[in-house]
Design an enzyme around this catalytic site. Structure first.
Site, PDB file in Angstrom:
ATOM      1  N   HIS A  54      -6.419  -7.658  -0.866  1.00 18.42           N
ATOM      2  CA  HIS A  54      -6.388  -5.918  -0.395  1.00 18.42           C
ATOM      3  C   HIS A  54      -6.337  -5.432  -2.150  1.00 18.42           C
ATOM      4  O   HIS A  54      -4.960  -5.568  -2.483  1.00 18.42           O
ATOM      5  CB  HIS A  54      -6.384  -5.467   0.740  1.00 18.42           C
ATOM      6  CG  HIS A  54      -6.830  -5.336   2.141  1.00 18.42           C
ATOM      7  ND1 HIS A  54      -6.093  -6.526   2.331  1.00 18.42           N
ATOM      8  CD2 HIS A  54      -7.849  -4.748   2.658  1.00 18.42           C
ATOM      9  CE1 HIS A  54      -7.240  -6.770   3.651  1.00 18.42           C
ATOM     10  NE2 HIS A  54      -8.094  -5.630   3.851  1.00 18.42           N
ATOM     11  N   ASP A  62      -4.838 -13.188   2.975  1.00 23.07           N
ATOM     12  CA  ASP A  62      -6.100 -12.369   3.346  1.00 23.07           C
ATOM     13  C   ASP A  62      -6.833 -12.963   3.106  1.00 23.07           C
ATOM     14  O   ASP A  62      -8.484 -12.228   3.212  1.00 23.07           O
ATOM     15  CB  ASP A  62      -5.876 -11.407   3.953  1.00 23.07           C
ATOM     16  CG  ASP A  62      -4.967 -10.168   3.377  1.00 23.07           C
ATOM     17  OD1 ASP A  62      -5.083 -10.779   2.132  1.00 23.07           O
ATOM     18  OD2 ASP A  62      -5.116  -8.905   3.711  1.00 23.07           O
ATOM     19  N   HIS A  92       1.167  -1.108  -0.157  1.00 20.05           N
ATOM     20  CA  HIS A  92      -0.321   0.254   0.442  1.00 20.05           C
ATOM     21  C   HIS A  92       1.199   0.821   0.346  1.00 20.05           C
ATOM     22  O   HIS A  92       0.559   2.282  -0.135  1.00 20.05           O
ATOM     23  CB  HIS A  92      -1.028   0.399   1.602  1.00 20.05           C
ATOM     24  CG  HIS A  92      -1.916  -1.252   1.159  1.00 20.05           C
ATOM     25  ND1 HIS A  92      -3.005  -1.032   0.131  1.00 20.05           N
ATOM     26  CD2 HIS A  92      -2.374  -1.827   2.242  1.00 20.05           C
ATOM     27  CE1 HIS A  92      -3.741  -2.385   0.310  1.00 20.05           C
ATOM     28  NE2 HIS A  92      -3.385  -2.741   1.501  1.00 20.05           N
ATOM     29  N   ASP A 128      -2.728 -10.598  -2.480  1.00 22.24           N
ATOM     30  CA  ASP A 128      -3.309  -9.789  -1.530  1.00 22.24           C
ATOM     31  C   ASP A 128      -4.979  -9.919  -1.750  1.00 22.24           C
ATOM     32  O   ASP A 128      -5.033  -9.269  -2.477  1.00 22.24           O
ATOM     33  CB  ASP A 128      -2.415  -8.504  -1.172  1.00 22.24           C
ATOM     34  CG  ASP A 128      -2.871  -8.254   0.379  1.00 22.24           C
ATOM     35  OD1 ASP A 128      -3.894  -7.844   0.773  1.00 22.24           O
ATOM     36  OD2 ASP A 128      -2.179  -8.640   1.101  1.00 22.24           O
TER      37      ASP A 128
END
Length: 436
Positions: free
Chosen positions: A150, A237, A109, A148
């Site tokens: 996200h 995740d 991120h 991931d």
């Protein structure tokens, strides 16, 4: 076929956002215990290495840290990034066939400009590793597959204008999860359009859906792009037991994904089911990368009845396949539509650092160029005070003479414009200058 696989562990014992935060040292300690208990390090084709320390020069090839690296970055970040560089060295020198950097804190991120931490990330490990590989070993064409849950919005930002990096992100639909981005129409800048491929998947997508997306979208695009290296930004995740997401992937599915993807390098990103998922996922990935049998990998609470995928998800993914492959095939025509013929393109953005509660406003200008990724000039200000207002000039790797000249002019001009700091990043010359 067995492969030599390198492992780099760094749990970052002294780093946690808070003592009970999901991104803490236990994320890797349970995996380390599992690896030892399963005897993986007893295999002659699996080798463990200690992480090196990343240098400011490594970071400066990618980021503009405001006001400077020392005030933004912890030692744990330097070791975590250094672990990815160790993994890269072992692969590039042929000591191993592939390598997995199981390190924290995570990084995908983190964007080009860094005023603080967002999404638990401060430094973008994969981006720093890529520029390290290009600088040291001369590899040009690289693909990153981000698995991931996200969306990897920081990696997308860094690779937005890079025609030599293909960034594919498989993630939970941004309408339902942080950071709220990663839609198929986010496809890259005017000089690199199409090299950003976003594959948002509905909540409750099962192993069937993940592997369908891999086989029918990711692999065909990779085959067409023909990268020299493949990197898996290996967030975990998407697992059905993860406490902060809504997907239903499995440890066996992660192993199959890596077996089919065959990454040269994997880097741990998210994953917060510390006991129920991570030890099994990571063991499966290691076995798959090493070419060993992973068929026995299964979570203690695994129930196949929970892996029955809704028909509407299956239908959605089929439509996503058609849309994504059509966009890839027609990316040149779509680029002309998205970016009218003009010398410069500009985008204005508001960026929130949710970890540090910082708001940044940013104007980015890129020079349209048929010969390189184009020089990028960024005007950035955070709400941390007037000293945060900076101008950053990024001359890309493999820059043409015209983009280099314009970038150097912008740096000199910025010195006269009243900014707190003016940065120049020149990747070809491995040059990083700061005027204060």
């Amino acid at each position: 076929m067995k492969k030599k696989t390198g492992l780099v562990f760094f749990p970052a014992f002294d780093y946690a956002i808070t003592p009970t935060h999901p991104e803490r040292e236990e994320r890797l300690l349970y995996t380390q215990d599992q690896v030892v208990e399963e005897g993986l390090l007893d295999f002659d084709n699996i080798r463990e290495y200690k992480p090196d320390l990343a240098t400011p020069a490594d970071i400066n090839r990618v980021h503009f840290c405001v006001p400077n690296i020392d005030e933004i970055v912890h030692t744990s970040h330097l070791i975590s990034v250094g672990g990815t560089l160790t993994a890269a060295d072992k692969v590039m020198t042929g000591e191993v066939d592939n390598a997995f950097a199981l390190v924290r804190p995570c990084g995908h991120h983190s964007m080009r400009v860094v005023h603080g931490s967002r999404g638990f990330c401060t430094l973008n490990m994969e981006a720093i590793m890529i520029e390290y590989i290009r600088h040291k070993y001369g590899v040009k064409r690289i693909a990153v597959v981000d698995t991931d849950c996200h969306h990897g919005d920081g990696s997308q930002d860094i690779f937005w204008h890079d025609p030599n990096t293909l960034f594919i992100s498989m993630h939970q639909d941004g309408r339902t999860l942080y950071p709220g981005s990663g839609f198929p129409d986010e496809a890259g800048g005017p000089n690199a359009y199409g090299t950003i491929v976003n594959l948002p998947m509905p909540p409750e997508t099962c192993e069937e859906g993940f592997l369908y997306t891999l086989d029918n979208i990711v692999m065909p695009i990779l085959d067409d792009f023909k990268p020299e290296l493949i990197i898996n930004s290996a967030g975990q995740d998407n697992h059905y037991s993860d406490p902060i997401t809504n997907m239903k992937f499995t440890a066996q599915g992660y192993a199959i994904l890596n077996d089919r993807l065959k990454p040269d390098l994997a880097v741990l990103e998210g994953g917060y089911s510390i006991e129920s998922a991570l030890p099994y996922i990571n063991t499966g990935i290691i076995l798959a990368m090493a070419g060993l049998d992973y068929s026995h990998i299964k979570e203690p609470d695994y129930d196949p009845r929970n892996q029955v995928q809704s028909p509407h998800i299956t239908n959605y993914l089929k439509q996503l396949k058609d849309y994504s492959l059509e966009n890839w095939k027609n990316r040149e025509a779509l680029k002309r539509k998205a970016y009218p013929n003009q010398p410069f393109h500009r985008r204005n953005r508001s960026i929130f650092y949710d970890t540090d509660y910082i708001r940044e406003t940013q104007t980015e200008t890129v020079r349209t160029c048929p010969d390189c990724g184009g020089t990028v000039v960024i005007d950035s200000q955070a709400d941390t005070g007037r000293h945060s207002h900076i101008k950053a000039v990024a001359i890309p790797r493999y820059a043409c003479d015209a983009c280099r000249k314009w970038g150097e002019q912008q740096f000199e001009q910025g010195k006269k414009e009243g900014y707190a700091q003016v940065f120049l990043q020149d990747k070809d010359k491995d040059l990083y200058l700061v005027d204060e």
